[in-house]
Enzyme design. Structure first.
Site, mmCIF file in Angstrom:
data_model
loop_
_atom_site.group_PDB
_atom_site.id
_atom_site.type_symbol
_atom_site.label_atom_id
_atom_site.label_comp_id
_atom_site.label_asym_id
_atom_site.label_seq_id
_atom_site.Cartn_x
_atom_site.Cartn_y
_atom_site.Cartn_z
ATOM 1 N N HIS A 81 -3.528 -4.282 7.987
ATOM 2 C CA HIS A 81 -3.708 -3.161 8.904
ATOM 3 C C HIS A 81 -2.734 -3.260 10.058
ATOM 4 C CE1 HIS A 81 -5.818 0.519 9.849
ATOM 5 N NE2 HIS A 81 -5.672 0.228 11.115
ATOM 6 N N ARG A 89 -9.664 7.673 -0.964
ATOM 7 C CA ARG A 89 -10.697 8.112 -0.035
ATOM 8 C C ARG A 89 -11.633 9.128 -0.682
ATOM 9 N NH1 ARG A 89 -10.397 7.408 5.503
ATOM 10 N NH2 ARG A 89 -8.767 5.959 6.188
ATOM 11 N N GLU A 98 -10.539 -9.698 3.560
ATOM 12 C CA GLU A 98 -9.293 -9.227 4.159
ATOM 13 C C GLU A 98 -9.513 -9.104 5.651
ATOM 14 O OE1 GLU A 98 -6.175 -5.464 4.245
ATOM 15 O OE2 GLU A 98 -7.249 -5.909 2.386
ATOM 16 N N GLU A 104 -8.661 -0.026 -2.674
ATOM 17 C CA GLU A 104 -9.465 0.015 -1.459
ATOM 18 C C GLU A 104 -10.430 1.186 -1.568
ATOM 19 O OE1 GLU A 104 -6.146 -1.802 1.656
ATOM 20 O OE2 GLU A 104 -6.659 0.332 1.736
ATOM 21 N N HIS A 143 0.935 6.259 1.791
ATOM 22 C CA HIS A 143 1.720 7.194 2.599
ATOM 23 C C HIS A 143 2.801 7.903 1.798
ATOM 24 C CE1 HIS A 143 -0.288 6.619 6.385
ATOM 25 N NE2 HIS A 143 -0.324 5.327 6.137
ATOM 26 N N ARG A 167 -7.692 12.787 0.330
ATOM 27 C CA ARG A 167 -6.714 13.430 1.216
ATOM 28 C C ARG A 167 -5.274 13.068 0.860
ATOM 29 N NH1 ARG A 167 -7.793 10.357 6.913
ATOM 30 N NH2 ARG A 167 -9.927 10.950 6.395
ATOM 31 N N ARG A 187 3.187 18.849 2.213
ATOM 32 C CA ARG A 187 3.747 20.150 1.817
ATOM 33 C C ARG A 187 3.100 20.705 0.551
ATOM 34 N NH1 ARG A 187 8.752 21.451 4.214
ATOM 35 N NH2 ARG A 187 8.574 23.379 3.013
ATOM 36 N N ASN A 235 0.856 -1.184 0.000
ATOM 37 C CA ASN A 235 0.000 0.000 0.000
ATOM 38 C C ASN A 235 0.900 1.245 0.000
ATOM 39 O OD1 ASN A 235 -1.590 2.255 0.950
ATOM 40 N ND2 ASN A 235 -3.182 0.773 1.441
ATOM 41 N N HIS A 275 -5.675 3.277 -1.455
ATOM 42 C CA HIS A 275 -7.001 3.605 -0.936
ATOM 43 C C HIS A 275 -7.360 4.997 -1.422
ATOM 44 C CE1 HIS A 275 -9.765 4.003 2.887
ATOM 45 N NE2 HIS A 275 -10.405 4.277 1.753
ATOM 46 N N THR A 284 -6.745 6.690 10.059
ATOM 47 C CA THR A 284 -6.646 5.488 9.242
ATOM 48 C C THR A 284 -7.891 4.661 9.514
ATOM 49 O OG1 THR A 284 -5.245 3.595 8.672
ATOM 50 C CG2 THR A 284 -5.388 4.193 11.000
ATOM 51 N N THR A 285 -8.138 3.647 8.713
ATOM 52 C CA THR A 285 -9.331 2.828 8.891
ATOM 53 C C THR A 285 -9.332 2.204 10.280
ATOM 54 O OG1 THR A 285 -9.274 2.328 6.534
ATOM 55 C CG2 THR A 285 -10.676 0.949 7.912
ATOM 56 N N HIS A 289 2.237 1.270 5.637
ATOM 57 C CA HIS A 289 2.828 2.298 6.490
ATOM 58 C C HIS A 289 4.214 1.903 6.968
ATOM 59 C CE1 HIS A 289 3.578 4.467 10.312
ATOM 60 N NE2 HIS A 289 3.083 5.493 9.638
#
Length: 241
Positions: free
Chosen positions: A191, A45, A151, A70, A10, A49, A18, A7, A43, A100-101, A214
């Site tokens: 996760h 969203r 999952e 996702e 991040h 974001r 920035r 994933n 993901h 986060t989820t 992450h």
């Protein structure tokens, strides 16, 4: 042997911190592929974001490994999924204020809504996974909804602070995996997984793919993304070679 789908949300989080045009998630996706990962996960969203619509298109079009999207089961995201046709859709709960989820999708309390959304995705010929808590009864509920994958939410497993908590959450996952095998579902996990807790799960029977990001992006800050991915690929194989 379990596989790794990285994933890369991040990477986009760093970019958005920035408001720059870098680092590019698409460049990260290409490194992930070259480093030997099975797939790339993002993901998108509702508020975009971190991952933007442009990222979805660029990433999917630039890699040759499986692409997992996702998403919340909203009309907007269903339309995007039908247009983009990822290799796998993972349906997740989503709240704007969360970092986060925070937990698995409620497929029992929201069964009618979930089923209606899944019908649209299935009618479009798309493969869907449900991000749910590791409980055997939820595996049965997922199978009843006609999905091919689940999952298992590993958040509590990853946050366990005592040996007792760790063993309790590990056994929950083991029981859920046993049920997925019985039902013929493919079981992914994700996760909060990191370099210290992945190998234990990788040695269990029934896991198809690890979806984690992450910890990999955090390690990449120190050692580079290529090495961070390669190290996690080894852990997902259940060994430290």
């Amino acid at each position: 042997m379990p596989k790794l789908s990285v994933n890369i949300d991040h990477v986009a989080t760093i970019r958005e911190a920035r408001g720059t045009h870098y680092p590019e998630p698409v460049a990260a996706a290409q490194i992930v592929e070259l480093a030997g990962a099975y797939g790339v996960t993002i993901h998108r969203r509702e508020d975009q974001r971190h991952i933007k619509d442009r990222d979805v298109a660029l990433i999917q079009d630039s890699i040759s490994i499986p692409f997992t999207l996702e998403m919340a089961l909203t009309e907007e995201m269903i339309d995007i999924a039908i247009e983009r046709r990822p290799n796998l859709i993972t349906a997740v709960p989503e709240k704007r204020e969360e970092l986060t989820t925070e937990g698995g999708l409620d497929i029992v309390g929201n069964r009618k809504q979930v089923e209606a959304s899944l019908n649209k995705l299935h009618d479009a010929g798309l493969s869907v996974s449900l991000f749910i808590e590791p409980e055997p009864e939820l595996m049965q509920a997922a199978a009843d909804l006609g999905v091919s994958h689940v999952e298992l939410h590993t958040g509590l497993y990853s946050l366990a602070e005592t040996p007792e908590d760790f063993q309790r959450e590990l056994h929950r996952i083991m029981r859920a995996l046993e049920k997925t095998i019985e039902l013929g579902l493919k079981a992914n996990v994700g996760h909060g997984l990191h370099y210290g807790n992945t190998t234990t799960l990788a040695r269990l029977e029934g896991i198809d793919t690890f979806h984690t990001g992450h910890s990999i992006v955090a390690r990449a800050v120190l050692v580079g993304l290529d090495r961070a991915v390669r190290d996690m690929v080894i852990l997902c194989r259940g060994n430290l070679e």
